[in-house]
Enzyme design. Structure first.
Site, PDB file in Angstrom:
ATOM      1  N   LYS A  45      35.504  30.662  55.933  1.00  0.00           N
ATOM      2  CA  LYS A  45      36.717  30.488  56.654  1.00  0.00           C
ATOM      3  C   LYS A  45      36.516  29.252  57.603  1.00  0.00           C
ATOM      4  CE  LYS A  45      38.417  35.190  56.470  1.00  0.00           C
ATOM      5  NZ  LYS A  45      38.617  36.379  57.148  1.00  0.00           N
ATOM      6  N   LYS A  81      44.653  36.744  50.442  1.00  0.00           N
ATOM      7  CA  LYS A  81      45.826  36.412  51.120  1.00  0.00           C
ATOM      8  C   LYS A  81      45.478  34.854  51.654  1.00  0.00           C
ATOM      9  CE  LYS A  81      44.776  38.374  55.525  1.00  0.00           C
ATOM     10  NZ  LYS A  81      43.735  39.661  55.225  1.00  0.00           N
ATOM     11  N   LYS A  87      38.496  35.944  43.799  1.00  0.00           N
ATOM     12  CA  LYS A  87      39.279  37.460  44.203  1.00  0.00           C
ATOM     13  C   LYS A  87      40.786  36.905  44.556  1.00  0.00           C
ATOM     14  CE  LYS A  87      38.630  38.411  48.993  1.00  0.00           C
ATOM     15  NZ  LYS A  87      39.341  39.513  49.725  1.00  0.00           N
TER      16      LYS A  87
HETATM   17  P1  ADP Z   1      42.066  39.798  52.350  1.00  0.00           P
HETATM   18  O1  ADP Z   1      40.393  39.680  51.927  1.00  0.00           O
HETATM   19  O2  ADP Z   1      42.820  39.297  51.478  1.00  0.00           O
HETATM   20  O3  ADP Z   1      41.767  38.751  53.822  1.00  0.00           O
HETATM   21  P2  ADP Z   1      41.579  41.871  54.064  1.00  0.00           P
HETATM   22  O4  ADP Z   1      40.250  41.036  54.692  1.00  0.00           O
HETATM   23  O5  ADP Z   1      42.648  42.570  55.075  1.00  0.00           O
HETATM   24  O6  ADP Z   1      42.183  41.049  52.688  1.00  0.00           O
HETATM   25  O7  ADP Z   1      40.978  42.991  53.365  1.00  0.00           O
HETATM   26  C1  ADP Z   1      41.420  44.390  53.397  1.00  0.00           C
HETATM   27  C2  ADP Z   1      40.579  45.433  52.360  1.00  0.00           C
HETATM   28  O8  ADP Z   1      40.803  44.906  51.166  1.00  0.00           O
HETATM   29  C3  ADP Z   1      39.007  45.171  52.741  1.00  0.00           C
HETATM   30  O9  ADP Z   1      38.345  46.328  52.301  1.00  0.00           O
HETATM   31  C4  ADP Z   1      38.816  44.458  51.348  1.00  0.00           C
HETATM   32  O10 ADP Z   1      37.426  44.448  50.950  1.00  0.00           O
HETATM   33  C5  ADP Z   1      39.834  44.566  50.436  1.00  0.00           C
HETATM   34  N1  ADP Z   1      40.007  43.704  49.486  1.00  0.00           N
HETATM   35  C6  ADP Z   1      40.550  42.196  49.880  1.00  0.00           C
HETATM   36  N2  ADP Z   1      40.746  41.672  48.667  1.00  0.00           N
HETATM   37  C7  ADP Z   1      40.477  42.683  47.700  1.00  0.00           C
HETATM   38  C8  ADP Z   1      40.250  42.192  46.311  1.00  0.00           C
HETATM   39  N3  ADP Z   1      40.802  41.178  45.832  1.00  0.00           N
HETATM   40  N4  ADP Z   1      39.848  43.074  45.373  1.00  0.00           N
HETATM   41  C9  ADP Z   1      39.365  44.452  46.026  1.00  0.00           C
HETATM   42  N5  ADP Z   1      39.524  44.698  47.191  1.00  0.00           N
HETATM   43  C10 ADP Z   1      39.935  43.892  48.172  1.00  0.00           C
HETATM   44 NA    NA Z   2      38.623  40.595  53.324  1.00  0.00          NA
END
Ligand code: ADP
Ligand code: NA
Length: 330
Positions: free
Chosen positions: A114, A200, A197
């Site tokens: 990031k 967002k 993966k």
């Molecule tokens: P992002 O990773 O998109 O920024 P967050 O950090 O808010 O989203 O993640 C919230 C939860 O969702 C965490 O437990 C994270 O590990 C899980 N998560 C995020 N992206 C994925 C994905 N592509 N597959 C499985 N779990 C995910």
């Molecule tokens: Na995450």
């Protein structure tokens, strides 16, 4: 209640959860509320580590809570709250910051990714200590299980290290937690680039399914998912990551096994698979969206749930913080 504790948090940043959030994390929250004394929170303190619009953040925090309820969290069976309503998170985070090595924090790959993307001048110190706040989140509740996606593994390792370091330096205060990562759904891939993966921050709009989008939009994204040049519907993450991702999504949303799906689509191409999964997606997303809206249309109920949740969370958090302060000499 002698059940083991579980804790997890999810960011309100994007407004809508994406399919990876749901399959990787939120589904496990729902399952663990049956077997654990579970605490789930919307992590608004984490959200301000990148620039935010105050009104938007406040609104998105409520949208996140509504989605957790729509996904199946039951405030009578788990404790659901907003992180900033429990000041002990920031307080314990400071103590844990003072126990974390600068080099150790510098090795967190999410921070490296990031901050590289943002550049040093736009990267905040808050973003740097984000994983340490997460450590405090987990340790405050003496959680033994932390349901998360695969991308969070390193942060849970840091939590274990810091819990052990604190306990051996100052005397036992914290349960050492484990990551609860479901192998099949711990990493849902981007629909356009199945080598990364779904996320967002990294996904393009066509690669990510936002659960609150118009259901037709989500169905369309499934239909245009990138697959491969073969036509055989077979689960093989190495050589067929796109198709395998679709099979994982399909199997998890319907409860039909991947082996059964392979049989069902034998001799049929990817078109049939995608068309059917698009329908599955529609059938799942439309009621999810409606339920979310129902919670948002009833702000009084939402406020009550959050007030009760914060009160329950604070009781536990305050006890742990008092113990930790005492141990370190505060
Ligand atoms: P992002 O990773 O998109 O920024 P967050 O950090 O808010 O989203 O993640 C919230 C939860 O969702 C965490 O437990 C994270 O590990 C899980 N998560 C995020 N992206 C994925 C994905 N592509 N597959 C499985 N779990 C995910
Ligand atoms: Na995450």
């Amino acid at each position: 209640l002698d059940r083991p504790r579980a804790l997890s948090g999810i960011q309100p940043t994007a407004g809508s959860f994406h399919l990876g959030n749901y399959l990787g994390a939120v589904r496990q929250y729902v399952a663990l509320q049956e077997t654990h004394d579970a605490f789930y929170m919307v992590v608004d303190l984490h959200a301000i580590t990148i620039p935010q619009d105050p009104q938007e953040l406040r609104a998105n925090t409520r949208v996140a809570v509504a989605q957790l309820l729509a996904a199946g969290l039951d405030p009578d069976r788990c404790t659901l709250f907003v992180q900033s309503h429990v000041p002990e998170h920031a307080q314990l985070a400071w103590v844990m910051n003072c126990l974390t090595g600068f080099g150790e924090a510098s090795r967190m790959t999410q921070f490296k990714d990031k901050s590289t993307k943002q550049g040093a001048d736009r990267t905040t110190v808050g973003l740097f200590t984000y994983p340490v706040l997460q450590v405090a989140d987990i340790l405050l509740y003496q959680a033994s299980q932390v349901p998360v996606g695969e991308d969070q593994r390193q942060h849970i390792e840091l939590t274990r290290d810091l819990a052990e370091r604190f306990n051996s330096r100052f005397g036992h205060a914290f349960t050492v937690p484990s990551a609860h990562i479901v192998k099949e759904t711990g990493k849902i891939y981007d629909l356009q680039d199945p080598s990364i993966k779904m996320s967002k921050s990294a996904s393009t709009p066509k690669g990510i399914i936002s659960l609150l989008d118009e259901p037709k939009v989500s169905a369309k994204k499934i239909k245009s998912a990138v697959t491969d040049l073969e036509t055989v519907v077979r689960f093989d993450e190495e050589s067929k990551p796109g198709v395998s991702n679709l099979l994982t999504i399909y199997a998890t949303l319907t409860g039909v096994s991947i082996a059964e799906l392979e049989r069902k689509y034998e001799g049929k191409g990817y078109g049939a698979l995608k068309t059917d999964l698009a329908d599955v997606m529609l059938d799942w997303v439309a009621p999810f969206r409606a339920r979310t809206q129902e919670y948002l249309d009833d702000p009084e109920t939402l406020d009550n749930i959050l007030a009760k949740g914060a009160e329950k969370a604070r009781t536990v958090a305050a006890e742990t913080l008092a113990l930790a302060y005492d141990k370190v000499g505060l």
